[in-house]
Design a protein around this motif. Structure first.
Motif, short mmCIF file in Angstrom:
data_model
loop_
_atom_site.label_atom_id
_atom_site.label_comp_id
_atom_site.label_asym_id
_atom_site.label_seq_id
_atom_site.Cartn_x
_atom_site.Cartn_y
_atom_site.Cartn_z
N ASN A 244 46.25 -2.83 -27.54
CA ASN A 244 45.04 -2.33 -28.02
C ASN A 244 43.36 -1.44 -27.66
O ASN A 244 43.51 -2.63 -26.60
CB ASN A 244 44.57 -2.56 -29.71
N ASP A 245 42.50 -0.21 -27.37
CA ASP A 245 41.64 -0.17 -26.57
C ASP A 245 40.57 -0.26 -27.43
O ASP A 245 40.29 1.00 -27.61
CB ASP A 245 42.39 1.56 -25.60
N ILE A 246 39.80 -0.86 -27.19
CA ILE A 246 39.03 -1.68 -27.57
C ILE A 246 37.72 -0.50 -28.36
O ILE A 246 36.50 -0.25 -28.60
CB ILE A 246 38.58 -2.50 -27.64
N MET A 247 37.39 -0.14 -26.62
CA MET A 247 37.00 0.95 -26.00
C MET A 247 36.36 2.03 -27.41
O MET A 247 35.89 2.56 -27.93
CB MET A 247 36.12 0.81 -24.37
N ALA A 248 38.28 2.77 -26.63
CA ALA A 248 38.65 4.07 -27.81
C ALA A 248 38.62 3.63 -29.34
O ALA A 248 38.11 4.19 -30.07
CB ALA A 248 39.74 4.39 -27.24
N ILE A 249 38.66 2.32 -30.14
CA ILE A 249 38.42 1.57 -31.13
C ILE A 249 37.14 2.33 -31.61
O ILE A 249 36.31 3.02 -32.61
CB ILE A 249 39.28 0.75 -30.96
N GLY A 250 35.95 1.50 -30.77
CA GLY A 250 34.72 1.18 -31.12
C GLY A 250 34.47 3.08 -31.16
O GLY A 250 33.28 3.43 -32.05
N GLU A 251 34.88 3.41 -30.89
CA GLU A 251 34.32 5.53 -30.36
C GLU A 251 34.77 6.25 -31.48
O GLU A 251 33.75 7.08 -31.83
CB GLU A 251 35.21 5.94 -28.47
N GLY A 252 36.37 5.54 -32.12
CA GLY A 252 36.90 6.12 -33.18
C GLY A 252 35.41 5.84 -34.66
O GLY A 252 35.64 6.69 -35.19
N VAL A 253 35.53 4.90 -34.29
CA VAL A 253 34.72 4.76 -35.66
C VAL A 253 32.52 5.29 -35.20
O VAL A 253 32.71 5.84 -36.47
CB VAL A 253 33.95 2.88 -35.48
N ARG A 254 32.45 5.11 -34.10
CA ARG A 254 31.18 5.78 -33.77
C ARG A 254 31.36 7.29 -34.61
O ARG A 254 30.76 8.12 -35.36
CB ARG A 254 30.56 5.78 -32.94
N ARG A 255 32.36 8.37 -34.05
CA ARG A 255 32.95 9.20 -34.42
C ARG A 255 32.79 9.13 -36.43
O ARG A 255 32.21 10.25 -37.17
CB ARG A 255 34.11 10.40 -34.61
N GLN A 256 32.97 8.63 -37.33
CA GLN A 256 33.08 8.94 -38.31
C GLN A 256 31.88 8.09 -39.08
O GLN A 256 31.68 9.12 -40.15
CB GLN A 256 34.38 7.57 -38.83
N TYR A 257 31.09 6.81 -38.09
CA TYR A 257 29.75 6.88 -38.49
C TYR A 257 28.82 7.62 -38.79
O TYR A 257 28.21 8.51 -39.62
CB TYR A 257 29.38 6.20 -38.36
#
Length: 424
Positions: A244-257
């Motif tokens: 898992n790429d936690i930076m990509a995961i965090g960015e994906g959550v930001r976009r949804q937010y």
């Protein structure tokens, strides 16, 4: 992508530790733990209220909890004892999430007294909490959407078969009742899949929970303070498996937010996580010594650890990579079952595993035991729980839990004459 997994200790380091702490023992990498915690915080730094609540159940050791506390993490507790452990480490108030189910009154009251963020698993728990402790100003409810959870590339899990959480209608009813009892701010929590190795899980879950938050606010008028994505972010147990790429995961959550919450005037909602496996899993290993060889219909290597030290392979058929320390570059030209000494045929760390030739006395490093490793241990066959060791950032080691002794095993038994005679 590498097809090898490298342990964070070598044979020379292991031998130094073994001279002080006999095998088997679990060992944890302080440097790796701290670097990973900082990366998680960086991945979600876009959200001012972000907090990682480490799942205590994964690795309940106060020395490790203190390291995570120093890195800004809180704790996720699910029992009275975990609350006590967290309190002893100095966690109080909103640094504690209490997510439990079928909860005893004593546990609920302790969470209330610590002013923890209490996460209610069921609608009936609203009045239960009010009766045994009271309703705090901030309260959370756990959501279960039912059905199956599908990312579009295959079913990840089946929430409809899960015992956890409430329906959306129950969530709305719980919020309304809680507001009547004095609650002022609310949280949403959900766990839909376990050990996912995809950067899409958290963003997809976030989208579900963000849309739910908007609906609940419109339906009840409740002030949503935080949304807890819980755990489920997994690790690469096998060599060559994507991580898992936690930076990509965090960015994906930001976009949804920004697509869902910000337009709904909910841009002040804090994001919480409760990762155990991702936070510590790769930064722990089980060190064990080969003590026997057996040559019958298969080739067996017997080690001094067993499923009582690491039950995931026996219980789930889970893969844990094995490195023979000092033979990292040797060809894997032998096929072994690596087994422990329990009177159970599933007590196997590896089946038909290609490994270098193993001799009695060789030291084996079983990877990725930093979460749900030691914590799932037990005493079947009178086996005693192993020690835990911290590999400090400066390369020294520290015993952070001694191994159990027969005196510990007998401590809860009242058979005094015999045990006193035995010196216990």
């Amino acid at each position: 992508m590498s097809n090898t997994k490298r342990p964070f200790i070598n044979l020379e380091q292991a031998q130094r530790i073994i001279a002080d702490v006999p095998t088997p023992f679990h060992i944890y990498d302080e440097k790796g733990i701290r670097e990973n915690a900082r990366l998680v915080n960086k991945a979600f730094a876009w959200n001012p209220g972000f907090k990682e609540y480490f799942a205590v159940k994964a690795t309940p050791n106060p020395y490790l909890l203190k390291i995570l506390q120093e890195e800004g993490c809180g704790v996720d507790c699910s029992s009275y004892t975990e609350l006590l452990l967290s309190e002893a480490c100095g966690f109080t108030g909103s640094d504690i999430m209490f997510s439990s189910n079928e909860t005893p009154a004593e546990d609920m009251k302790k969470a209330y007294d610590l002013q923890a963020n209490i996460n209610l698993d069921d609608l009936t728990h609203v009045d239960f909490l009010n009766r045994v402790a009271g309703i705090p100003p901030v309260i959370c409810c756990r959501y279960n959407p039912g059905g199956v959870f599908d990312l579009g590339n295959g079913i990840m899990d089946n929430p409809g078969d899960s015992k956890y959480g409430m329906t959306e209608d129950q969530m709305a009813e719980a919020y309304t009742r809680l507001m009547q009892l004095g609650a002022k701010e609310f949280g949403i929590h959900a766990f839909l899949a376990s050990n996912t190795v995809t950067d899409d899980y958290y963003p997809e879950l976030a989208g579900i929970l963000f849309r739910l938050a908007v609906r609940l606010k419109e339906r009840t008028g409740a002030k949503i303070k935080f949304i807890n994505l819980s755990g489920g972010v997994g690790i690469a147990y096998k060599p060559g498996q994507r991580q898992n790429d936690i930076m990509a995961i965090g960015e994906g959550v930001r976009r949804q937010y920004e697509a869902i919450l910000t337009p709904a005037c909910m841009g002040d909602v804090a994001i919480y996580t409760e990762m155990g496996r991702f936070m510590l899993g790769p930064y722990g290993g089980l060190v064990t010594t080969a003590i026997h060889q057996k040559h019958i219909y298969k080739e067996y290597i017997g080690v001094d650890a067993c499923a009582a030290n690491l039950m995931r392979p026996a219980m789930y058929g889970a893969y844990h990579h094995i490195t023979v320390l000092g033979k990292e570059e040797a060809p894997a030209d032998h096929v072994y079952d690596v087994v422990g000494g329990l009177c159970e045929n599933n007590d196997k760390f590896a089946i038909d595993r290609e490994l270098p030739e193993i001799n009695t006395g060789d030291v084996l490093f079983i990877h990725d035991t930093g979460a749900h490793g030691f914590s799932m241990g037990y005493n079947y066959n009178g086996k005693l729980r192993s020690a835990e060791v911290l590999l400090c950032e400066d390369g020294t080691h520290q015993l952070i839990r001694r191994a159990e002794t027969p005196a510990d095993y007998f401590a809860t038994l009242d058979f005094s004459p015999f045990y006193k005679k035995m010196g216990f």
